[in-house]
Scaffold this motif. Structure first.
Motif, PDB file in Angstrom:
ATOM      1  N   UNK A 343       0.820  -1.214   0.000  1.00 44.61           N
ATOM      2  CA  UNK A 343       0.000   0.000   0.000  1.00 44.61           C
ATOM      3  C   UNK A 343       0.853   1.264   0.000  1.00 44.61           C
ATOM      4  N   UNK A 344       2.121   1.143   0.401  1.00 47.01           N
ATOM      5  CA  UNK A 344       3.011   2.306   0.431  1.00 47.01           C
ATOM      6  C   UNK A 344       3.827   2.435  -0.852  1.00 47.01           C
ATOM      7  N   UNK A 345       3.685   1.507  -1.787  1.00 46.30           N
ATOM      8  CA  UNK A 345       4.452   1.582  -3.038  1.00 46.30           C
ATOM      9  C   UNK A 345       3.982   2.707  -3.952  1.00 46.30           C
ATOM     10  N   UNK A 346       2.664   2.939  -4.100  1.00 46.36           N
ATOM     11  CA  UNK A 346       2.221   4.036  -4.959  1.00 46.36           C
ATOM     12  C   UNK A 346       1.959   5.300  -4.157  1.00 46.36           C
ATOM     13  N   UNK A 347       1.947   6.457  -4.793  1.00 45.91           N
ATOM     14  CA  UNK A 347       1.499   7.681  -4.127  1.00 45.91           C
ATOM     15  C   UNK A 347      -0.012   7.621  -3.946  1.00 45.91           C
ATOM     16  N   UNK A 348      -0.584   8.406  -3.028  1.00 48.42           N
ATOM     17  CA  UNK A 348      -2.022   8.328  -2.757  1.00 48.42           C
ATOM     18  C   UNK A 348      -2.898   8.505  -3.989  1.00 48.42           C
ATOM     19  N   UNK A 407      13.781  -5.487  -0.554  1.00 45.76           N
ATOM     20  CA  UNK A 407      14.652  -4.350  -0.295  1.00 45.76           C
ATOM     21  C   UNK A 407      14.715  -3.358  -1.444  1.00 45.76           C
ATOM     22  N   UNK A 408      14.217  -3.744  -2.608  1.00 46.11           N
ATOM     23  CA  UNK A 408      14.231  -2.861  -3.781  1.00 46.11           C
ATOM     24  C   UNK A 408      13.063  -1.874  -3.790  1.00 46.11           C
ATOM     25  N   UNK A 409      12.078  -2.099  -2.906  1.00 48.29           N
ATOM     26  CA  UNK A 409      10.856  -1.312  -2.943  1.00 48.29           C
ATOM     27  C   UNK A 409      11.083   0.087  -2.374  1.00 48.29           C
ATOM     28  N   UNK A 410      10.565   1.102  -3.068  1.00 44.45           N
ATOM     29  CA  UNK A 410      10.591   2.474  -2.567  1.00 44.45           C
ATOM     30  C   UNK A 410       9.212   2.795  -1.998  1.00 44.45           C
TER      31      UNK A 410
END
Length: 420
Positions: A343-348, A407-410
């Protein structure tokens, strides 16, 4: 210039002014929504004997009836990604849930195989988008620092469906016929809908970021982001190994390990009860110690019961139940911090479209994993399952890749400001 505008839309918003009590009611209402549509999906499979006898169905026809829901959910998820971020979250939830309740009622009232098929497709269309929307609302309304705990509450609905929902539905079917469970689920949806109307806050902060461009452009933006594909990859890896194992647990344990059909419910009852408690524990640990760290630890520990189960010889039933319960505790446990991270991968402004696409791709990954598991196993001349251990090795390999991949996730930790 467009890229710069996109990054400006991703800038953090102030945390939501939601009291913990209101947050608790929000999560309970979302969990209730999840519970009803999960039971609706799960109950169809054990109703097979009644439906095949009543409608004179072949195994292939019944299989199509079961898969119609998943296929419809996958297609609707992709289509919803085009427009879902153009609607206020609460309104979208209430409309979709009302449609789901009507479709489920239609399942219970269906007089023929064809009408039941149409109703199952409609239920899949609404139910598939509902699952993604519930996760989107959690990501929009709950601060990232508490999102692991929140996901634990919502995902406990899966355990409740296993422990209480499906057994109660099957008991009702035995008393009044196969129509009963679907009518009962539709009736339960009414108070759940009313509670959601009262406690779910209005969430429209994403609308400003989603307004620019066409619906197709929104989907293109979701698919053009490399970080989103890293998240989709993580989502697929979470189900790749486990769903090559899960569909064949009953076949392997009854054929090779001597478990009777009457004892099979013990596996799922014990696993469901255990995960009902551990889901919230994993969420609390993820918030306290970091979601990536807890995700990696649970994933690595999950390899142990996966490997034992897929290589297990005949053992006492108590030993088997301990192993399968550990399997469900840790394999399902990965999803709690995992979904909080997704849920934190995309912007709102893109979260609804992203979660809809993710849901569709994850459904496809589940189907592929189940097919791959079936391709890895075979039967001996005397009917025993062989090659089940290969699915364990597949789970090990996919877990090791997943532990590195996460670990690659922003992460974008912004939340919306709800209107209470």
């Amino acid at each position: 210039m467009q890229m710069q505008a996109d990054w400006q839309a991703m800038s953090p918003l102030p945390p939501p002014p939601v009291t913990l009590q209101k947050e608790r009611w929000l999560l309970l209402s979302l969990a209730a929504v999840q519970f009803t549509h999960i039971v609706d999906f799960m109950v169809m499979m054990p109703l097979g004997p009644q439906l095949t006898r009543l409608f004179a169905l072949s195994d292939a026809q019944f299989g199509l009836l079961v898969s119609a829901y998943s296929l419809a959910a996958g297609v609707s998820g992709l289509l919803a990604s085009l427009v879902i971020d153009r609607f206020e979250r609460k309104r979208a939830l209430l409309v979709l849930y009302a449609g789901f309740a009507v479709a489920t009622l239609a399942c219970g009232l269906a007089p023929t195989y064809g009408s039941l098929m149409g109703a199952r497709i409609a239920a899949g269309v609404f139910g598939g988008v509902l699952g993604a929307l519930v996760q989107t609302i959690v990501g929009d309304a709950i601060a990232f620092e508490r999102r692991g705990r929140a996901m634990g509450v919502v995902m406990a609905a899966f355990s409740m469906a296993t422990v209480a929902g499906v057994p109660a539905s099957l008991w009702l079917a035995a008393q009044v016929g196969w129509h009963g469970p679907f009518i009962a689920i539709a009736l339960v949806c009414v108070p759940v809908w009313l509670v959601a109307l009262k406690v779910v806050p209005s969430l429209g902060g994403h609308l400003a970021g989603a307004a620019a461009g066409s619906s197709l452009n929104q989907l293109v933006r979701v698919l053009a982001d490399a970080n989103h594909w890293r998240a989709f990859g993580l989502s697929a890896l979470m189900v790749l190994g486990s769903f090559s194992i899960i569909p064949y647990i009953t076949i392997y344990t009854t054929t090779n390990l001597g478990l009777s059909q009457e004892q099979v419910p013990l596996i799922y009852l014990a696993g469901g009860v255990a995960t009902l408690f551990t889901a919230r524990l994993w969420g609390q640990l993820a918030d306290r110690h970091g979601k990536v760290l807890v995700f990696r630890v649970i994933s690595l520990v999950a390899v142990v019961p996966m490997m034992i189960l897929t290589h297990m010889p005949a053992v006492p039933v108590a030993v088997l139940v301990v192993v399968t319960t550990a399997f469900f505790i840790f394999v399902s446990g990965r999803l709690v911090p995992g979904m909080a991270l997704l849920t934190a991968a995309p912007p709102p402004a893109m979260r609804g479209a992203f979660m809809s696409v993710n849901g569709a791709l994850q459904s496809g990954a589940m189907g592929l994993s189940a097919w791959l598991g079936g391709a890895l196993i075979s039967r001996t001349p005397d009917g025993l399952v062989q090659g089940y251990g290969r699915t364990g090795w597949l789970a090990l390999a996919s877990t090791l890749v997943m532990v590195w991949w996460v670990g690659k996730l922003r992460l974008h930790k912004a939340v919306q400001t709800p209107v209470i």
